[in-house]
Motif scaffolding. Sequence first.
Motif, PDB file in Angstrom:
ATOM      1  N   ASN A   1     -25.607  47.039 -87.365  1.00  0.00           N
ATOM      2  CA  ASN A   1     -25.291  45.834 -86.615  1.00  0.00           C
ATOM      3  C   ASN A   1     -26.327  44.742 -86.828  1.00  0.00           C
ATOM      4  O   ASN A   1     -26.006  43.559 -86.785  1.00  0.00           O
ATOM      5  CB  ASN A   1     -25.124  46.162 -85.133  1.00  0.00           C
ATOM      6  CG  ASN A   1     -24.609  44.985 -84.354  1.00  0.00           C
ATOM      7  OD1 ASN A   1     -23.766  44.240 -84.846  1.00  0.00           O
ATOM      8  ND2 ASN A   1     -25.124  44.770 -83.166  1.00  0.00           N
ATOM      9  N   ALA A   2     -27.579  45.131 -87.060  1.00  0.00           N
ATOM     10  CA  ALA A   2     -28.599  44.126 -87.370  1.00  0.00           C
ATOM     11  C   ALA A   2     -28.185  43.378 -88.640  1.00  0.00           C
ATOM     12  O   ALA A   2     -28.299  42.144 -88.718  1.00  0.00           O
ATOM     13  CB  ALA A   2     -29.961  44.797 -87.550  1.00  0.00           C
TER      14      ALA A   2
ATOM     15  N   ALA B   1     -23.358  51.823 -88.977  1.00  0.00           N
ATOM     16  CA  ALA B   1     -22.635  50.749 -89.651  1.00  0.00           C
ATOM     17  C   ALA B   1     -22.645  49.540 -88.737  1.00  0.00           C
ATOM     18  O   ALA B   1     -22.861  49.667 -87.530  1.00  0.00           O
ATOM     19  CB  ALA B   1     -21.183  51.166 -89.950  1.00  0.00           C
TER      20      ALA B   1
ATOM     21  N   ASP C   1     -22.579  38.844 -80.407  1.00  0.00           N
ATOM     22  CA  ASP C   1     -23.162  40.127 -80.827  1.00  0.00           C
ATOM     23  C   ASP C   1     -23.099  41.064 -79.626  1.00  0.00           C
ATOM     24  O   ASP C   1     -23.803  40.890 -78.648  1.00  0.00           O
ATOM     25  CB  ASP C   1     -24.618  39.929 -81.278  1.00  0.00           C
ATOM     26  CG  ASP C   1     -25.304  41.271 -81.553  1.00  0.00           C
ATOM     27  OD1 ASP C   1     -24.596  42.259 -81.809  1.00  0.00           O
ATOM     28  OD2 ASP C   1     -26.548  41.317 -81.503  1.00  0.00           O
ATOM     29  N   LEU C   2     -22.238  42.082 -79.736  1.00  0.00           N
ATOM     30  CA  LEU C   2     -22.039  42.987 -78.597  1.00  0.00           C
ATOM     31  C   LEU C   2     -23.013  44.156 -78.576  1.00  0.00           C
ATOM     32  O   LEU C   2     -23.161  44.832 -77.563  1.00  0.00           O
ATOM     33  CB  LEU C   2     -20.625  43.563 -78.620  1.00  0.00           C
ATOM     34  CG  LEU C   2     -19.515  42.691 -78.067  1.00  0.00           C
ATOM     35  CD1 LEU C   2     -18.258  43.524 -77.907  1.00  0.00           C
ATOM     36  CD2 LEU C   2     -19.902  42.056 -76.748  1.00  0.00           C
TER      37      LEU C   2
ATOM     38  N   ILE D   1     -34.218  44.213 -79.325  1.00  0.00           N
ATOM     39  CA  ILE D   1     -33.496  45.481 -79.196  1.00  0.00           C
ATOM     40  C   ILE D   1     -34.456  46.653 -79.320  1.00  0.00           C
ATOM     41  O   ILE D   1     -34.185  47.743 -78.919  1.00  0.00           O
ATOM     42  CB  ILE D   1     -32.403  45.596 -80.288  1.00  0.00           C
ATOM     43  CG1 ILE D   1     -31.481  44.402 -80.229  1.00  0.00           C
ATOM     44  CG2 ILE D   1     -31.591  46.856 -80.143  1.00  0.00           C
ATOM     45  CD1 ILE D   1     -30.785  44.196 -78.934  1.00  0.00           C
TER      46      ILE D   1
ATOM     47  N   PHE E   1     -36.148  44.328 -83.919  1.00  0.00           N
ATOM     48  CA  PHE E   1     -34.972  43.456 -83.992  1.00  0.00           C
ATOM     49  C   PHE E   1     -35.062  42.470 -82.838  1.00  0.00           C
ATOM     50  O   PHE E   1     -34.796  42.796 -81.688  1.00  0.00           O
ATOM     51  CB  PHE E   1     -33.678  44.265 -83.883  1.00  0.00           C
ATOM     52  CG  PHE E   1     -32.423  43.408 -83.982  1.00  0.00           C
ATOM     53  CD1 PHE E   1     -31.795  43.200 -85.198  1.00  0.00           C
ATOM     54  CD2 PHE E   1     -31.883  42.799 -82.859  1.00  0.00           C
ATOM     55  CE1 PHE E   1     -30.656  42.409 -85.287  1.00  0.00           C
ATOM     56  CE2 PHE E   1     -30.746  42.013 -82.941  1.00  0.00           C
ATOM     57  CZ  PHE E   1     -30.129  41.820 -84.162  1.00  0.00           C
TER      58      PHE E   1
ATOM     59  N   ARG F   1     -28.803  58.978 -83.299  1.00  0.00           N
ATOM     60  CA  ARG F   1     -27.658  58.449 -82.538  1.00  0.00           C
ATOM     61  C   ARG F   1     -26.443  59.384 -82.522  1.00  0.00           C
ATOM     62  O   ARG F   1     -26.582  60.567 -82.302  1.00  0.00           O
ATOM     63  CB  ARG F   1     -27.286  57.048 -83.047  1.00  0.00           C
ATOM     64  CG  ARG F   1     -28.339  56.015 -82.674  1.00  0.00           C
ATOM     65  CD  ARG F   1     -27.807  54.610 -82.852  1.00  0.00           C
ATOM     66  NE  ARG F   1     -28.866  53.636 -82.612  1.00  0.00           N
ATOM     67  CZ  ARG F   1     -28.848  52.397 -83.048  1.00  0.00           C
ATOM     68  NH1 ARG F   1     -27.821  51.944 -83.748  1.00  0.00           N
ATOM     69  NH2 ARG F   1     -29.844  51.574 -82.768  1.00  0.00           N
TER      70      ARG F   1
ATOM     71  N   SER G   1     -22.010  47.883 -83.304  1.00  0.00           N
ATOM     72  CA  SER G   1     -22.547  49.008 -84.074  1.00  0.00           C
ATOM     73  C   SER G   1     -21.519  50.109 -84.280  1.00  0.00           C
ATOM     74  O   SER G   1     -20.702  50.378 -83.401  1.00  0.00           O
ATOM     75  CB  SER G   1     -23.728  49.642 -83.330  1.00  0.00           C
ATOM     76  OG  SER G   1     -24.902  48.927 -83.549  1.00  0.00           O
TER      77      SER G   1
ATOM     78  N   SER H   1     -27.767  44.086 -73.619  1.00  0.00           N
ATOM     79  CA  SER H   1     -27.364  45.437 -73.248  1.00  0.00           C
ATOM     80  C   SER H   1     -28.477  46.224 -72.583  1.00  0.00           C
ATOM     81  O   SER H   1     -28.225  47.052 -71.709  1.00  0.00           O
ATOM     82  CB  SER H   1     -26.879  46.177 -74.493  1.00  0.00           C
ATOM     83  OG  SER H   1     -27.866  46.113 -75.494  1.00  0.00           O
TER      84      SER H   1
ATOM     85  N   VAL I   1     -25.152  36.772 -77.009  1.00  0.00           N
ATOM     86  CA  VAL I   1     -25.723  38.081 -77.339  1.00  0.00           C
ATOM     87  C   VAL I   1     -25.618  38.941 -76.096  1.00  0.00           C
ATOM     88  O   VAL I   1     -26.051  38.530 -75.011  1.00  0.00           O
ATOM     89  CB  VAL I   1     -27.201  37.965 -77.770  1.00  0.00           C
ATOM     90  CG1 VAL I   1     -27.739  39.332 -78.182  1.00  0.00           C
ATOM     91  CG2 VAL I   1     -27.357  36.959 -78.901  1.00  0.00           C
ATOM     92  N   HIS I   2     -25.039  40.119 -76.248  1.00  0.00           N
ATOM     93  CA  HIS I   2     -24.917  41.001 -75.090  1.00  0.00           C
ATOM     94  C   HIS I   2     -26.291  41.566 -74.763  1.00  0.00           C
ATOM     95  O   HIS I   2     -26.912  42.227 -75.597  1.00  0.00           O
ATOM     96  CB  HIS I   2     -23.926  42.125 -75.392  1.00  0.00           C
ATOM     97  CG  HIS I   2     -23.762  43.068 -74.237  1.00  0.00           C
ATOM     98  ND1 HIS I   2     -23.515  42.635 -72.962  1.00  0.00           N
ATOM     99  CD2 HIS I   2     -23.831  44.417 -74.177  1.00  0.00           C
ATOM    100  CE1 HIS I   2     -23.435  43.680 -72.158  1.00  0.00           C
ATOM    101  NE2 HIS I   2     -23.624  44.777 -72.875  1.00  0.00           N
TER     102      HIS I   2
ATOM    103  N   ASP J   1     -22.592  53.331 -84.763  1.00  0.00           N
ATOM    104  CA  ASP J   1     -23.140  54.613 -84.285  1.00  0.00           C
ATOM    105  C   ASP J   1     -23.649  54.551 -82.849  1.00  0.00           C
ATOM    106  O   ASP J   1     -24.400  55.408 -82.423  1.00  0.00           O
ATOM    107  CB  ASP J   1     -24.236  55.118 -85.230  1.00  0.00           C
ATOM    108  CG  ASP J   1     -25.377  54.128 -85.417  1.00  0.00           C
ATOM    109  OD1 ASP J   1     -25.246  52.975 -84.977  1.00  0.00           O
ATOM    110  OD2 ASP J   1     -26.399  54.508 -86.008  1.00  0.00           O
ATOM    111  N   LYS J   2     -23.253  53.538 -82.114  1.00  0.00           N
ATOM    112  CA  LYS J   2     -23.568  53.544 -80.688  1.00  0.00           C
ATOM    113  C   LYS J   2     -22.345  54.115 -79.964  1.00  0.00           C
ATOM    114  O   LYS J   2     -21.900  55.200 -80.299  1.00  0.00           O
ATOM    115  CB  LYS J   2     -23.952  52.144 -80.228  1.00  0.00           C
ATOM    116  CG  LYS J   2     -25.318  51.702 -80.788  1.00  0.00           C
ATOM    117  CD  LYS J   2     -25.738  50.343 -80.239  1.00  0.00           C
ATOM    118  CE  LYS J   2     -27.092  49.920 -80.767  1.00  0.00           C
ATOM    119  NZ  LYS J   2     -27.427  48.537 -80.359  1.00  0.00           N
TER     120      LYS J   2
END
Length: 465
Positions: free
Chosen positions: A154-155, A303, A259-260, A181, A185, A98, A293, A229, A226-227, A295-296
């Motif tokens: 984020n999980a 984290a 949850d984004l 995801i 997940f 990432r 998240s 994404s 929940v987004h 690291d997105k």
Amino acid sequence: MPLADLFRALPQTDRLLAGPAFAQLIERHGRSAVVAAARCALDAARDEIRASEALPAWAQTPEQLAARVAAQLATRRRTTLRPVINLTGTVLHTNLGRARQADAAIAAVVAAMQGAVNLEYDLDGAGRGHRDTAVAELLCTLTGAEAACVVNNNAAAVLIALSALAAGREVIVSRGELVEIGGAFRMPDVMRQAGCTLAEVGTTNRTHPRDYTGAVNERTALMMKVHTSNYSIEGFTRSVSEAELAPLAHEMGLPLVTDLGAGALVDLAAYGLPAEPMPQAMIAAGVDLVTFSGDKLLGGPQAGLIVGRRELIERIQSHPLKRALRCDKMTLAALEATLRLYLEPELLAERLPTLSLLTRDADELCAQAGRVAPALQSLLGDAFVVAAEPCASQIGSGSLPVNRLPSWAVTVRAADNQDRTLRQLADAWRARATPVIGRLGDGRLWLDMRCLSDEAALCAALTAP
Ligand SMILES: *Cc1c(COP(=O)(O)O)cnc(C)c1O
């Protein structure tokens, strides 16, 4: 020569190690590692003697054996986890680690690694500090939330939020948002793991406010959004926005958790990128807890960030899972340094690699492809045909795959037009000491220039012995 004589032509381990060629190796690697490697080399020599009934070319002299042992020890020093050159065109590539970290984050991690830090030590002397304090204060400033906490990813953020707030009770979620995801997940699995019961409402394509309110009973703990994404539902659709849902949840005495996933702390549309929901907008819309998240799109270390109402954050902080999911000093150092960059937003695109890579100009990428293509052509010779071609990069990490960023690639075709030739080249580049990773498609190897910052390093990676 009979086999026994050939075996005897190899030196004994002890004699070999006593020779001058090995003294240097022992100094560099220590005796036990050299002894093990020497035994291994002698075993290999014996195997070859048995197979070919001749002394191998590399085992004729003690010097040659020493060279073999030295090479083996050097290979062993090379770590399995190592830098690669990401030319896949996916900026936030989960399999490639990432987000590339900002210089400030790297410096902060190095400093934290080298010695003691005030991780849970209050420098004001006011009592025991908390490891999340520095990051939490920044997150509150940046998102307008009352409180914040940080976990491993984020999980983990979703898992601990549900465990702390809804174990043994029901969580209302739209059927259209029961996402997977990737990498195991799946929202329903996480709910089960957290000990909650999923109350699915609505249908895949349409969920209305009355679906949420109609599902509330005495066992309901919270409502969750929940987004979605990584996919979108188009056509005859209806979903309930956070702004619409928050007052309904609050009327019924329930918190709303979102949850984004990626969660951008800046408006990406202002940079000409596809818009992503922002945690601060969620807080402003009345959401009680937002997870996203590190690291997105945020561009920091791995984290999971949780921001929201103080009372809910305190329940998460005091949950036993927090200890299991907490971040170490290196993550917190990188995260704090990354978040501080957001305090000076005009300079963010310069300082935050994720944003600078996502916003690279197509003309600049075209010019870069124009420089790299001839260099690769002369390196590959006439077995391959190299060109510069337009392509499309992806954001990655669960962003919509249809949202592409115009980019430029150096493409490589096999002159013989054989897929096999091309695949062998891709394999060889992936096997280099610094692997070079592109993408195969349309009979070409595509090397997207978007994430290539160092052209000389690419050539060095492909030519290094
Ligand atoms: C990516 C994502 C997650 C998982 O986040 P990690 O940081 O990879 O653990 C959870 N929910 C959504 C909606 C996501 O997009």
